[in-house]
Design a protein around this motif. Structure first.
Motif, PDB file in Angstrom:
ATOM      1  N   SER A 136      -0.738   0.895  11.531  1.00  0.00           N
ATOM      2  CA  SER A 136       0.232  -0.189  11.368  1.00  0.00           C
ATOM      3  C   SER A 136       0.519  -0.889  12.691  1.00  0.00           C
ATOM      4  O   SER A 136       0.706  -2.110  12.734  1.00  0.00           O
ATOM      5  CB  SER A 136       1.535   0.342  10.767  1.00  0.00           C
ATOM      6  OG  SER A 136       2.197   1.217  11.663  1.00  0.00           O
ATOM      7  N   VAL A 145       0.710   5.401   0.340  1.00  0.00           N
ATOM      8  CA  VAL A 145      -0.117   6.555   0.696  1.00  0.00           C
ATOM      9  C   VAL A 145       0.526   7.798   0.093  1.00  0.00           C
ATOM     10  O   VAL A 145       1.579   8.240   0.541  1.00  0.00           O
ATOM     11  CB  VAL A 145      -0.242   6.702   2.226  1.00  0.00           C
ATOM     12  CG1 VAL A 145      -1.158   7.877   2.567  1.00  0.00           C
ATOM     13  CG2 VAL A 145      -0.764   5.414   2.858  1.00  0.00           C
ATOM     14  N   ASP A 158       5.042   5.205   3.027  1.00  0.00           N
ATOM     15  CA  ASP A 158       4.684   6.605   3.245  1.00  0.00           C
ATOM     16  C   ASP A 158       5.251   7.446   2.112  1.00  0.00           C
ATOM     17  O   ASP A 158       6.459   7.616   2.003  1.00  0.00           O
ATOM     18  CB  ASP A 158       5.257   7.042   4.601  1.00  0.00           C
ATOM     19  CG  ASP A 158       5.313   8.547   4.770  1.00  0.00           C
ATOM     20  OD1 ASP A 158       4.452   9.234   4.203  1.00  0.00           O
ATOM     21  OD2 ASP A 158       6.217   9.020   5.490  1.00  0.00           O
ATOM     22  N   ALA A 173       0.857  -1.195   0.000  1.00  0.00           N
ATOM     23  CA  ALA A 173       0.000   0.000   0.000  1.00  0.00           C
ATOM     24  C   ALA A 173       0.887   1.237   0.000  1.00  0.00           C
ATOM     25  O   ALA A 173       1.844   1.313   0.782  1.00  0.00           O
ATOM     26  CB  ALA A 173      -0.925   0.010   1.215  1.00  0.00           C
ATOM     27  N   ILE A 198       3.446  -1.101   4.124  1.00  0.00           N
ATOM     28  CA  ILE A 198       2.845   0.204   3.842  1.00  0.00           C
ATOM     29  C   ILE A 198       3.966   1.201   3.582  1.00  0.00           C
ATOM     30  O   ILE A 198       4.932   1.255   4.351  1.00  0.00           O
ATOM     31  CB  ILE A 198       1.982   0.695   5.021  1.00  0.00           C
ATOM     32  CG1 ILE A 198       0.857  -0.303   5.307  1.00  0.00           C
ATOM     33  CG2 ILE A 198       1.404   2.079   4.732  1.00  0.00           C
ATOM     34  CD1 ILE A 198       0.119  -0.033   6.609  1.00  0.00           C
ATOM     35  N   TRP A 224       5.858  -0.518   8.133  1.00  0.00           N
ATOM     36  CA  TRP A 224       5.744   0.598   7.197  1.00  0.00           C
ATOM     37  C   TRP A 224       7.054   1.344   7.073  1.00  0.00           C
ATOM     38  O   TRP A 224       7.860   1.374   7.998  1.00  0.00           O
ATOM     39  CB  TRP A 224       4.591   1.526   7.572  1.00  0.00           C
ATOM     40  CG  TRP A 224       4.766   2.412   8.772  1.00  0.00           C
ATOM     41  CD1 TRP A 224       4.675   2.052  10.078  1.00  0.00           C
ATOM     42  CD2 TRP A 224       5.016   3.831   8.775  1.00  0.00           C
ATOM     43  NE1 TRP A 224       4.845   3.145  10.893  1.00  0.00           N
ATOM     44  CE2 TRP A 224       5.045   4.253  10.116  1.00  0.00           C
ATOM     45  CE3 TRP A 224       5.186   4.782   7.764  1.00  0.00           C
ATOM     46  CZ2 TRP A 224       5.270   5.583  10.482  1.00  0.00           C
ATOM     47  CZ3 TRP A 224       5.409   6.113   8.124  1.00  0.00           C
ATOM     48  CH2 TRP A 224       5.443   6.497   9.461  1.00  0.00           C
ATOM     49  N   ARG A 257      -1.732  -1.015  -3.791  1.00  0.00           N
ATOM     50  CA  ARG A 257      -2.867  -0.166  -3.435  1.00  0.00           C
ATOM     51  C   ARG A 257      -2.368   1.261  -3.280  1.00  0.00           C
ATOM     52  O   ARG A 257      -1.380   1.505  -2.601  1.00  0.00           O
ATOM     53  CB  ARG A 257      -3.493  -0.635  -2.124  1.00  0.00           C
ATOM     54  CG  ARG A 257      -4.032  -2.041  -2.167  1.00  0.00           C
ATOM     55  CD  ARG A 257      -4.752  -2.334  -0.869  1.00  0.00           C
ATOM     56  NE  ARG A 257      -5.097  -3.736  -0.749  1.00  0.00           N
ATOM     57  CZ  ARG A 257      -5.740  -4.249   0.282  1.00  0.00           C
ATOM     58  NH1 ARG A 257      -6.090  -3.467   1.307  1.00  0.00           N
ATOM     59  NH2 ARG A 257      -6.030  -5.527   0.322  1.00  0.00           N
ATOM     60  N   ILE A 293      -0.858   6.553   9.639  1.00  0.00           N
ATOM     61  CA  ILE A 293      -0.215   5.314   9.188  1.00  0.00           C
ATOM     62  C   ILE A 293       0.392   4.574  10.372  1.00  0.00           C
ATOM     63  O   ILE A 293       0.240   3.357  10.517  1.00  0.00           O
ATOM     64  CB  ILE A 293       0.885   5.619   8.142  1.00  0.00           C
ATOM     65  CG1 ILE A 293       0.277   6.203   6.873  1.00  0.00           C
ATOM     66  CG2 ILE A 293       1.671   4.350   7.808  1.00  0.00           C
ATOM     67  CD1 ILE A 293       1.302   6.723   5.887  1.00  0.00           C
ATOM     68  N   LEU A 319      -5.522   0.166   3.746  1.00  0.00           N
ATOM     69  CA  LEU A 319      -4.195  -0.350   4.090  1.00  0.00           C
ATOM     70  C   LEU A 319      -4.201  -1.792   4.594  1.00  0.00           C
ATOM     71  O   LEU A 319      -3.142  -2.367   4.814  1.00  0.00           O
ATOM     72  CB  LEU A 319      -3.546   0.535   5.166  1.00  0.00           C
ATOM     73  CG  LEU A 319      -3.475   2.045   4.890  1.00  0.00           C
ATOM     74  CD1 LEU A 319      -2.795   2.753   6.057  1.00  0.00           C
ATOM     75  CD2 LEU A 319      -2.755   2.327   3.578  1.00  0.00           C
ATOM     76  N   SER A 329      -3.503  12.043   2.996  1.00  0.00           N
ATOM     77  CA  SER A 329      -2.261  11.673   2.344  1.00  0.00           C
ATOM     78  C   SER A 329      -1.455  12.850   1.837  1.00  0.00           C
ATOM     79  O   SER A 329      -0.251  12.776   1.742  1.00  0.00           O
ATOM     80  CB  SER A 329      -2.541  10.724   1.184  1.00  0.00           C
ATOM     81  OG  SER A 329      -3.310  11.368   0.202  1.00  0.00           O
ATOM     82  N   VAL A 344      -1.998  -6.062   3.709  1.00  0.00           N
ATOM     83  CA  VAL A 344      -0.842  -5.898   2.829  1.00  0.00           C
ATOM     84  C   VAL A 344       0.411  -6.337   3.575  1.00  0.00           C
ATOM     85  O   VAL A 344       0.398  -6.536   4.790  1.00  0.00           O
ATOM     86  CB  VAL A 344      -0.690  -4.429   2.348  1.00  0.00           C
ATOM     87  CG1 VAL A 344      -1.894  -4.008   1.532  1.00  0.00           C
ATOM     88  CG2 VAL A 344      -0.459  -3.486   3.517  1.00  0.00           C
TER      89      VAL A 344
END
Length: 264
Positions: free
Chosen positions: A156, A51, A141, A49, A139, A163, A73, A152, A133, A203, A136
Protein backbone atom coordinates in the motif's frame (compact mmCIF):
# COMPACT_ATOMS: atom_id res chain seq x y z
CA UNK A 1 -36.62 10.38 -0.32
CA UNK A 2 -36.65 11.54 -3.91
CA UNK A 3 -39.10 9.86 -6.29
CA UNK A 4 -37.84 7.30 -8.77
CA UNK A 5 -38.09 9.77 -11.65
CA UNK A 6 -35.88 12.29 -9.85
CA UNK A 7 -33.35 9.60 -8.94
CA UNK A 8 -33.18 8.32 -12.50
CA UNK A 9 -32.83 11.85 -13.88
CA UNK A 10 -30.03 12.73 -11.47
CA UNK A 11 -28.20 9.53 -12.36
CA UNK A 12 -28.67 10.15 -16.08
CA UNK A 13 -27.02 13.54 -15.76
CA UNK A 14 -23.94 11.74 -14.46
CA UNK A 15 -24.05 9.24 -17.29
CA UNK A 16 -25.19 6.42 -14.99
CA UNK A 17 -28.15 4.05 -14.97
CA UNK A 18 -30.57 3.95 -12.06
CA UNK A 19 -33.37 1.41 -11.81
CA UNK A 20 -36.48 0.81 -9.77
CA UNK A 21 -34.83 -2.35 -8.40
CA UNK A 22 -31.91 -0.28 -7.12
CA UNK A 23 -34.28 2.16 -5.44
CA UNK A 24 -36.00 -0.72 -3.67
CA UNK A 25 -32.74 -2.47 -2.76
CA UNK A 26 -31.04 0.58 -1.25
CA UNK A 27 -34.08 2.52 -0.03
CA UNK A 28 -32.98 2.65 3.62
CA UNK A 29 -29.49 3.92 2.73
CA UNK A 30 -30.91 6.48 0.31
CA UNK A 31 -32.76 8.04 3.24
CA UNK A 32 -29.48 8.93 4.96
CA UNK A 33 -28.58 12.60 4.36
CA UNK A 34 -24.87 11.65 4.34
CA UNK A 35 -25.47 9.20 1.51
CA UNK A 36 -28.49 9.69 -0.78
CA UNK A 37 -28.35 8.90 -4.47
CA UNK A 38 -24.97 10.55 -5.03
CA UNK A 39 -23.40 8.52 -2.23
CA UNK A 40 -24.99 5.30 -3.43
CA UNK A 41 -23.68 5.87 -6.93
CA UNK A 42 -20.27 6.60 -5.43
CA UNK A 43 -20.32 3.22 -3.69
CA UNK A 44 -21.30 1.53 -6.95
CA UNK A 45 -18.12 2.92 -8.54
CA UNK A 46 -15.87 1.90 -5.62
CA UNK A 47 -13.27 -0.85 -5.93
CA UNK A 48 -12.22 -2.64 -2.74
CA UNK A 49 -9.76 -5.46 -2.07
CA UNK A 50 -10.27 -7.69 0.97
CA UNK A 51 -7.46 -9.96 2.17
CA UNK A 52 -8.95 -12.88 4.07
CA UNK A 53 -12.32 -14.65 4.08
CA UNK A 54 -12.31 -16.04 7.60
CA UNK A 55 -13.85 -14.72 10.81
CA UNK A 56 -13.56 -11.04 9.91
CA UNK A 57 -14.38 -11.63 6.27
CA UNK A 58 -17.57 -13.56 7.05
CA UNK A 59 -19.14 -10.34 8.35
CA UNK A 60 -17.14 -7.73 6.46
CA UNK A 61 -17.73 -9.14 2.97
CA UNK A 62 -21.55 -9.44 3.10
CA UNK A 63 -21.86 -5.95 4.58
CA UNK A 64 -19.80 -4.35 1.81
CA UNK A 65 -21.59 -6.25 -0.94
CA UNK A 66 -24.98 -5.59 0.63
CA UNK A 67 -24.22 -1.87 0.86
CA UNK A 68 -23.60 -1.75 -2.89
CA UNK A 69 -19.81 -1.60 -3.32
CA UNK A 70 -19.36 -1.99 -7.08
CA UNK A 71 -16.27 -4.19 -7.28
CA UNK A 72 -14.81 -6.41 -4.60
CA UNK A 73 -11.58 -8.38 -4.92
CA UNK A 74 -11.13 -11.20 -2.45
CA UNK A 75 -8.07 -13.34 -1.82
CA UNK A 76 -7.66 -16.24 0.59
CA UNK A 77 -5.86 -19.52 -0.04
CA UNK A 78 -7.35 -21.28 2.97
CA UNK A 79 -9.96 -24.05 3.10
CA UNK A 80 -12.83 -24.52 5.54
CA UNK A 81 -11.96 -26.44 8.71
CA UNK A 82 -14.23 -27.52 11.55
CA UNK A 83 -12.70 -25.08 14.05
CA UNK A 84 -13.61 -22.20 11.69
CA UNK A 85 -17.37 -22.78 11.85
CA UNK A 86 -18.32 -21.01 15.14
CA UNK A 87 -17.17 -17.59 13.86
CA UNK A 88 -16.90 -18.00 10.06
CA UNK A 89 -20.60 -17.91 9.29
CA UNK A 90 -20.24 -17.87 5.50
CA UNK A 91 -19.52 -21.62 5.61
CA UNK A 92 -21.34 -24.86 6.50
CA UNK A 93 -20.34 -28.17 8.05
CA UNK A 94 -20.83 -30.02 4.76
CA UNK A 95 -18.27 -27.69 3.10
CA UNK A 96 -15.22 -28.77 5.13
CA UNK A 97 -12.14 -28.82 2.92
CA UNK A 98 -13.58 -26.43 0.30
CA UNK A 99 -11.99 -23.15 -0.78
CA UNK A 100 -13.12 -20.22 1.35
CA UNK A 101 -12.59 -17.72 -1.47
CA UNK A 102 -14.72 -19.66 -3.93
CA UNK A 103 -17.52 -20.38 -1.44
CA UNK A 104 -17.57 -16.76 -0.28
CA UNK A 105 -17.76 -15.46 -3.85
CA UNK A 106 -20.67 -17.79 -4.63
CA UNK A 107 -22.69 -16.57 -1.64
CA UNK A 108 -21.84 -12.92 -2.20
CA UNK A 109 -22.91 -13.03 -5.86
CA UNK A 110 -26.26 -14.42 -4.73
CA UNK A 111 -26.56 -11.64 -2.14
CA UNK A 112 -26.08 -8.81 -4.64
CA UNK A 113 -25.64 -9.61 -8.35
CA UNK A 114 -24.76 -5.96 -9.04
CA UNK A 115 -21.42 -6.31 -7.25
CA UNK A 116 -18.54 -7.56 -9.38
CA UNK A 117 -16.74 -10.30 -7.42
CA UNK A 118 -13.16 -11.26 -8.26
CA UNK A 119 -12.11 -14.18 -6.04
CA UNK A 120 -8.59 -15.59 -5.85
CA UNK A 121 -7.98 -18.82 -3.93
CA UNK A 122 -4.39 -17.92 -3.09
CA UNK A 123 -2.49 -16.42 -0.21
CA UNK A 124 -1.21 -12.87 -0.48
CA UNK A 125 2.53 -12.49 -1.11
CA UNK A 126 4.88 -9.69 -2.19
CA UNK A 127 4.93 -11.30 -5.64
CA UNK A 128 1.17 -11.40 -6.26
CA UNK A 129 0.20 -8.27 -4.30
CA UNK A 130 0.21 -5.97 -7.39
CA UNK A 131 -2.17 -8.33 -9.20
CA UNK A 132 -4.49 -8.96 -6.24
CA UNK A 133 -4.51 -5.49 -4.70
CA UNK A 134 -3.68 -3.12 -7.53
CA UNK A 135 -5.96 -0.38 -8.88
CA UNK A 136 -8.42 -0.32 -5.98
CA UNK A 137 -9.68 2.54 -3.82
CA UNK A 138 -9.18 0.78 -0.49
CA UNK A 139 -7.56 -2.39 0.87
CA UNK A 140 -9.16 -4.11 3.85
CA UNK A 141 -7.25 -6.36 6.24
CA UNK A 142 -9.36 -9.36 7.24
CA UNK A 143 -6.34 -11.56 7.99
CA UNK A 144 -5.23 -13.35 11.13
CA UNK A 145 -1.45 -13.09 10.88
CA UNK A 146 1.34 -10.54 11.03
CA UNK A 147 3.24 -11.38 7.82
CA UNK A 148 0.15 -10.70 5.73
CA UNK A 149 -0.33 -7.30 7.35
CA UNK A 150 3.31 -6.40 6.73
CA UNK A 151 2.80 -7.39 3.11
CA UNK A 152 -0.33 -5.22 2.81
CA UNK A 153 1.46 -2.30 4.45
CA UNK A 154 4.50 -2.54 2.18
CA UNK A 155 2.42 -2.77 -0.99
CA UNK A 156 0.00 0.00 0.00
CA UNK A 157 2.91 2.36 0.68
CA UNK A 158 4.47 1.62 -2.70
CA UNK A 159 1.17 1.92 -4.58
CA UNK A 160 -0.22 4.87 -2.61
CA UNK A 161 -3.40 3.00 -1.67
CA UNK A 162 -5.05 3.43 1.77
CA UNK A 163 -5.76 0.35 3.88
CA UNK A 164 -7.82 -0.46 6.94
CA UNK A 165 -6.23 -2.62 9.62
CA UNK A 166 -8.40 -4.92 11.75
CA UNK A 167 -7.39 -7.61 14.22
CA UNK A 168 -9.17 -9.75 16.81
CA UNK A 169 -8.21 -11.73 19.87
CA UNK A 170 -10.33 -13.04 22.72
CA UNK A 171 -13.10 -10.54 23.48
CA UNK A 172 -11.62 -7.59 21.63
CA UNK A 173 -9.74 -6.17 18.72
CA UNK A 174 -8.11 -3.17 17.08
CA UNK A 175 -8.80 -0.92 14.09
CA UNK A 176 -6.84 1.78 12.26
CA UNK A 177 -6.87 3.43 8.84
CA UNK A 178 -3.55 4.06 7.10
CA UNK A 179 -3.53 6.63 4.31
CA UNK A 180 -0.71 7.63 1.92
CA UNK A 181 1.67 10.29 3.18
CA UNK A 182 1.03 9.63 6.87
CA UNK A 183 2.66 7.26 9.39
CA UNK A 184 1.71 3.68 8.66
CA UNK A 185 1.50 0.28 10.27
CA UNK A 186 5.27 -0.09 10.49
CA UNK A 187 5.47 3.10 12.56
CA UNK A 188 2.58 2.08 14.81
CA UNK A 189 3.98 -1.42 15.33
CA UNK A 190 7.70 -1.09 14.56
CA UNK A 191 8.79 -4.53 15.73
CA UNK A 192 7.20 -7.51 14.02
CA UNK A 193 7.15 -10.74 16.05
CA UNK A 194 9.51 -13.40 14.66
CA UNK A 195 7.59 -15.72 12.29
CA UNK A 196 7.45 -19.44 12.81
CA UNK A 197 9.85 -21.38 10.54
CA UNK A 198 7.05 -22.47 8.19
CA UNK A 199 5.15 -19.17 8.21
CA UNK A 200 4.98 -17.22 4.95
CA UNK A 201 3.30 -13.89 4.12
CA UNK A 202 -0.26 -14.91 3.31
CA UNK A 203 -3.84 -14.02 4.14
CA UNK A 204 -4.46 -16.64 6.83
CA UNK A 205 -2.50 -19.53 8.30
CA UNK A 206 -5.00 -21.92 9.87
CA UNK A 207 -5.03 -22.08 12.76
CA UNK A 208 -3.71 -18.67 13.79
CA UNK A 209 -1.34 -19.15 16.70
CA UNK A 210 -0.04 -17.04 19.55
CA UNK A 211 3.43 -17.19 21.03
CA UNK A 212 4.24 -20.75 21.93
CA UNK A 213 2.18 -22.22 19.12
CA UNK A 214 -1.17 -22.16 20.93
CA UNK A 215 -4.27 -21.24 18.91
CA UNK A 216 -5.31 -17.63 19.43
CA UNK A 217 -8.40 -17.57 21.68
CA UNK A 218 -11.41 -15.79 20.19
CA UNK A 219 -15.11 -15.67 21.03
CA UNK A 220 -17.41 -16.37 18.09
CA UNK A 221 -18.97 -12.89 18.27
CA UNK A 222 -15.72 -10.91 18.38
CA UNK A 223 -14.84 -11.03 14.66
CA UNK A 224 -18.40 -9.99 13.74
CA UNK A 225 -18.19 -6.99 16.07
CA UNK A 226 -14.80 -5.82 14.79
CA UNK A 227 -15.76 -6.48 11.17
CA UNK A 228 -18.96 -4.43 11.52
CA UNK A 229 -16.93 -1.49 12.77
CA UNK A 230 -14.41 -2.00 9.96
CA UNK A 231 -17.17 -2.10 7.33
CA UNK A 232 -18.63 1.13 8.72
CA UNK A 233 -15.26 2.88 8.52
CA UNK A 234 -14.65 1.52 5.03
CA UNK A 235 -17.99 2.82 3.76
CA UNK A 236 -17.38 6.20 5.39
CA UNK A 237 -14.01 6.45 3.67
CA UNK A 238 -15.45 5.46 0.29
CA UNK A 239 -18.19 8.07 0.73
CA UNK A 240 -15.66 10.78 1.56
CA UNK A 241 -16.98 11.19 5.12
CA UNK A 242 -14.68 12.11 8.02
CA UNK A 243 -13.10 9.26 9.98
CA UNK A 244 -11.11 9.56 13.19
CA UNK A 245 -9.28 6.29 12.51
CA UNK A 246 -6.94 7.98 10.01
CA UNK A 247 -4.96 9.39 12.96
CA UNK A 248 -5.81 7.02 15.80
CA UNK A 249 -5.99 3.39 16.90
CA UNK A 250 -9.34 2.09 18.14
CA UNK A 251 -9.23 -0.53 20.91
CA UNK A 252 -12.41 -2.57 21.40
CA UNK A 253 -13.16 -4.60 24.55
CA UNK A 254 -16.51 -6.36 24.32
CA UNK A 255 -16.16 -8.07 27.71
CA UNK A 256 -16.09 -4.69 29.46
CA UNK A 257 -18.08 -2.96 26.67
CA UNK A 258 -15.37 -0.32 26.28
CA UNK A 259 -14.05 1.57 23.27
CA UNK A 260 -10.79 3.48 23.55
CA UNK A 261 -9.33 5.67 20.83
CA UNK A 262 -5.58 6.31 21.06
CA UNK A 263 -4.06 9.15 19.07
CA UNK A 264 -1.16 8.04 16.88
Amino acid sequence: MEGLGQLALAAERRGEVWTEEATERYQRQLLLPELGLEGQQRLSRARVAVVGAGGLGSTLLPLLVGAGVGQLRLCDGDIVSRSNLPRQTLYRTDELGSSKAQLAAERLRALNPHCQLIASAEYLSPENAPRLLGEVDLILDATDNEPARRCIDAYSRAAGIPWLYASVEGWGGQLALFVPGRPGYAELFPEAPPPAPSEAPHSSAPPATAEGGRPIPVLATTPALIASLAATEALKYLLGLPTTLADSLLLVDSLGMRLQRIQR
